[in-house]
Motif scaffolding. Sequence first.
Motif, mmCIF file in Angstrom:
data_model
loop_
_atom_site.group_PDB
_atom_site.id
_atom_site.type_symbol
_atom_site.label_atom_id
_atom_site.label_comp_id
_atom_site.label_asym_id
_atom_site.label_seq_id
_atom_site.Cartn_x
_atom_site.Cartn_y
_atom_site.Cartn_z
ATOM 1 N N ARG A 1 1.805 -66.454 -42.694
ATOM 2 C CA ARG A 1 1.452 -65.608 -41.558
ATOM 3 C C ARG A 1 1.327 -66.365 -40.245
ATOM 4 O O ARG A 1 1.363 -65.763 -39.180
ATOM 5 C CB ARG A 1 0.132 -64.878 -41.842
ATOM 6 C CG ARG A 1 0.185 -63.914 -43.017
ATOM 7 C CD ARG A 1 1.099 -62.729 -42.741
ATOM 8 N NE ARG A 1 1.321 -61.916 -43.915
ATOM 9 C CZ ARG A 1 0.647 -60.814 -44.204
ATOM 10 N NH1 ARG A 1 -0.323 -60.405 -43.410
ATOM 11 N NH2 ARG A 1 0.935 -60.131 -45.287
ATOM 12 N N GLY A 2 1.097 -67.658 -40.273
ATOM 13 C CA GLY A 2 0.907 -68.425 -39.048
ATOM 14 C C GLY A 2 2.197 -68.618 -38.282
ATOM 15 O O GLY A 2 3.301 -68.477 -38.822
ATOM 16 N N GLN B 1 -4.606 -63.025 -47.741
ATOM 17 C CA GLN B 1 -4.598 -63.469 -46.348
ATOM 18 C C GLN B 1 -5.759 -62.855 -45.560
ATOM 19 O O GLN B 1 -6.268 -63.465 -44.607
ATOM 20 C CB GLN B 1 -3.273 -63.091 -45.679
ATOM 21 C CG GLN B 1 -2.076 -63.922 -46.082
ATOM 22 C CD GLN B 1 -1.954 -65.213 -45.283
ATOM 23 O OE1 GLN B 1 -2.845 -65.579 -44.528
ATOM 24 N NE2 GLN B 1 -0.830 -65.897 -45.431
ATOM 25 N N HIS C 1 -3.993 -66.797 -37.758
ATOM 26 C CA HIS C 1 -2.572 -66.487 -37.689
ATOM 27 C C HIS C 1 -2.052 -66.590 -36.245
ATOM 28 O O HIS C 1 -1.241 -65.772 -35.796
ATOM 29 C CB HIS C 1 -2.271 -65.090 -38.261
ATOM 30 C CG HIS C 1 -2.792 -64.877 -39.639
ATOM 31 N ND1 HIS C 1 -3.286 -63.666 -40.068
ATOM 32 C CD2 HIS C 1 -2.924 -65.719 -40.684
ATOM 33 C CE1 HIS C 1 -3.683 -63.773 -41.328
ATOM 34 N NE2 HIS C 1 -3.469 -65.015 -41.717
#
Length: 335
Positions: free
Chosen positions: A47-48, A263, A274
């Motif tokens: 997600r980052g 997450q 994120h």
Amino acid sequence: MSIRPGPRNRITDVDGILVGNAEDHRVRTGVTVIYPEERCPAFADVRGGAPGTWNIQAMDPASLRNEVDAIVLSGGSMYGLEAGCGVVATLGTRGRGIAFGGAVVPVVPGAILFDLMNGGDKQWGEAPPYRALGRAALEAVGQDFALGNAGAGLGARANALKGGLGSASTVTADGLQVGAIVAVNSFGSVVMPGTDRFWAGPLEMGDEFGGLGPPPADWRGEAEMPLPPNYPLSPMANTTIAVVACNAALSKGELQRVAIMAQDGLARAIRPIHTPFDGDSVFAMATGRVPLTNPAMLARIGHLAADTLARAVARGVYHAEGLGDRPGWNSLQKI
């Protein structure tokens, strides 16, 4: 209680999961290996905005195989990719992996975090320490392992505080085991601005990260993004990387859903998360000891994974000691 931490309050409370750490204190970096005693399915959700991963396509539901032999979390940014090579080489000598005639190919995905600006000696020339650290971490696997300044968390920094390696577990009355391990190296903060209280405080079990609970009723913290003075806004300079595991028998697609839900545990424990400066990645793995009986059970596992990961984040910072320019959580003024 219907749910509680396991006896170690670590990911190794999931039957069949072992963990090993290795560190180089001169360099201020380290490696953590998550090792399933039997090859098991896994999935990675990224997600980052600045990730560093390897071999994660092998776990895609569309791929032919997605069982893994180990997952590696490493410091060192791109240099840390060599940690996976060290683990692969050692597992190959043990005959662990997919057999192709006379050859054996271990499947070892992983992720890296950025710890190159923490004051350690990074003048390694053409011989980064990560291949050796990967082998050492694999040799050290067991049920007990250190938290805080250990493994991939040794050189980590969490906003204005020292980051670290955290782990937690949840076991249920009907036999589910869920665990998480995380190297917290976040751009965002794990504590509420102006306090020593963790964002994950409402999820704490017992006094696993201080027993402080939520902030006082008269707390009037700033909602703005908390940053230390002169914080360097550098692409790829952070990243929180994690593994969640359970003892259920899950398919590739089901593990994908668990990783996605897990997450949310980062969002419950780190603010902001994120970001463009993080490469936040969460792996999910399942050892297959308990059958999945219905879709609601899958949702339950994902929910437990998220809360367990949030607790692991707080535990990683709680146990970390100050290093370089980042003080430990214990240095905060208590309220």
